[in-house]
Scaffold this motif. Structure first.
Motif, PDB file in Angstrom:
ATOM      1  N   LEU A  48       0.840  -1.188   0.000  1.00  0.00           N
ATOM      2  CA  LEU A  48       0.000   0.000   0.000  1.00  0.00           C
ATOM      3  C   LEU A  48       0.884   1.250   0.000  1.00  0.00           C
ATOM      4  O   LEU A  48       1.967   1.248   0.585  1.00  0.00           O
ATOM      5  N   PRO A  49       0.428   2.330  -0.631  1.00  0.00           N
ATOM      6  CA  PRO A  49       1.205   3.576  -0.591  1.00  0.00           C
ATOM      7  C   PRO A  49       1.108   4.232   0.776  1.00  0.00           C
ATOM      8  O   PRO A  49       0.404   3.745   1.677  1.00  0.00           O
ATOM      9  N   ALA A  50       1.822   5.331   0.953  1.00  0.00           N
ATOM     10  CA  ALA A  50       1.690   6.104   2.185  1.00  0.00           C
ATOM     11  C   ALA A  50       0.245   6.589   2.306  1.00  0.00           C
ATOM     12  O   ALA A  50      -0.394   6.941   1.318  1.00  0.00           O
ATOM     13  N   ARG A  51      -0.259   6.589   3.510  1.00  0.00           N
ATOM     14  CA  ARG A  51      -1.645   6.999   3.737  1.00  0.00           C
ATOM     15  C   ARG A  51      -1.890   8.434   3.295  1.00  0.00           C
ATOM     16  O   ARG A  51      -1.049   9.319   3.481  1.00  0.00           O
ATOM     17  N   GLY A  52      -3.069   8.647   2.741  1.00  0.00           N
ATOM     18  CA  GLY A  52      -3.481  10.000   2.414  1.00  0.00           C
ATOM     19  C   GLY A  52      -4.052  10.719   3.623  1.00  0.00           C
ATOM     20  O   GLY A  52      -4.324  10.114   4.652  1.00  0.00           O
TER      21      GLY A  52
END
Length: 343
Positions: free
Chosen positions: A58-62
């Motif tokens: 998963l990418p860094a959280r928004g």
């Protein structure tokens, strides 16, 4: 993307958590302000189930925020989503969508009754997989089958992961998305290869399963070969390197979410053979090594053949660059047999 959400509290919060975990900036309407307090806890709880659905981290959280200025937020948003009944906060902007989402709404699937190409492109850019109404019903039925379990999100993600691995039903869409993504860094990149231990790599012992060490080492080796010009265009020419022998050592555990650094050393190369040593590190410590012998193959003939000088030159240069470094004392060894008296 910046995505504005309005609608039913519970489903809107599930959707907001999913979008945040996929790296988007989520803006909630003021009507949802009362639901915001539990959103961080929900996002934490859904991180592992959502991550399990892919072989990509998963990418860094928004970011998440509540906006009192709905008109301004709608004007700035790339996408407005109305979940269930609500006030139509993006009406008139041309951005409001009312997708049909599965139950629960944190699953990355949706059906778009509108069906416009630009609408589909927006939802796909937000990370959604487009489905038919029947596929949404199938997802709902799958979720209902585990709704009575105390860890229903975990159970649902395990079922979807199993379908993904077999390419069946909605899992086929998850698999296709993974296959469309690049799995190793570009050949032009330098330095160690960086990966992350994903949920699907964890076994019943709570650590990275043994087969994944070979898969990760293979990805690292592929990067080195690509840097040397042994890439897909080379394979398209009818030649490749095939592995004929491996020796994999498991030295330490690797846990969920830990970062892995991988590097491959060219130990030796001749006209037909390539000797490689790949090492994986976690938090500065070696966790695995893979020694490999590869053979250059004429794929059409199905037999070993000499590589061209153009193919050998960069591999020889890689070997020469580290020739002065000492070799590990265990190099070339196999598994030690247990003496008969100790059996």
């Amino acid at each position: 993307m910046q995505i504005l959400i309005d609608g039913d509290c519970e489903r809107a919060m599930q959707l907001a958590a999913q979008l945040c975990l996929n790296g988007h900036e989520v803006v909630l309407s003021a009507a949802l302000a009362g639901c915001r307090a539990g959103l961080d806890t929900l996002t934490d709880r859904l991180e592992l189930p959502l991550a399990r659905l892919s072989d990509h981290a998963l990418p860094a959280r928004g970011r998440m925020e509540v906006s009192e200025d709905l008109k301004g937020a709608a004007e700035r948003a790339d996408l407005c989503l109305q979940i269930g009944s609500g006030g139509g906060l993006c009406a008139g902007t041309g951005l409001m969508l009312q997708p049909e989402l599965p139950q629960p709404a944190w699953l990355p699937f949706c059906h778009l009754p509108q069906g416009a190409p630009e609408t589909a492109a927006l939802m796909e850019a937000a990370g959604f997989l487009l489905c038919t109404p029947d596929e949404i019903l199938s997802l709902n039925a799958l979720a209902a089958s585990v709704s009575g379990l105390p860890q229903r999100e975990e159970a649902l993600s395990v079922l979807l992961r199993a379908l993904r691995d077999q390419g069946l039903g909605p899992g086929g869409k998850l698999l296709a998305r993974d296959q469309a993504r690049e799995t190793v860094p570009e050949a032009a990149s330098a330095g160690p290869v960086r990966l992350k231990v994903l949920p699907s790599w964890i076994d019943y012992n709570g650590h990275m399963t043994e087969s994944r060490y070979l898969a990760v080492c293979s990805e690292v080796t592929d990067v080195v070969l690509r840097r040397a010009g042994i890439d897909l265009s080379y394979v398209a020419g009818g030649f490749s390197y095939y592995t004929v022998e491996t020796h994999l050592r498991h030295l330490r555990e690797s846990k969920l979410g830990q970062g892995i650094l991988g590097g491959t050393r060219v130990l030796g190369v001749d006209s037909r053979r390539l000797h490689l040593l790949t090492t994986l590190w976690v938090e500065g410590q070696e966790v695995a090594t893979l020694e490999q012998m590869l053979v250059h193959v004429d794929m059409a003939a199905g037999r070993a053949t000499a590589a061209s000088e153009a193919a050998l030159a960069p591999l020889r240069a890689m070997a020469a660059a580290r020739a002065a470094e000492p070799l590990p004392e265990w190099l070339g060894r196999g598994i030690r047999r247990i003496a008969a008296a100790q059996r």
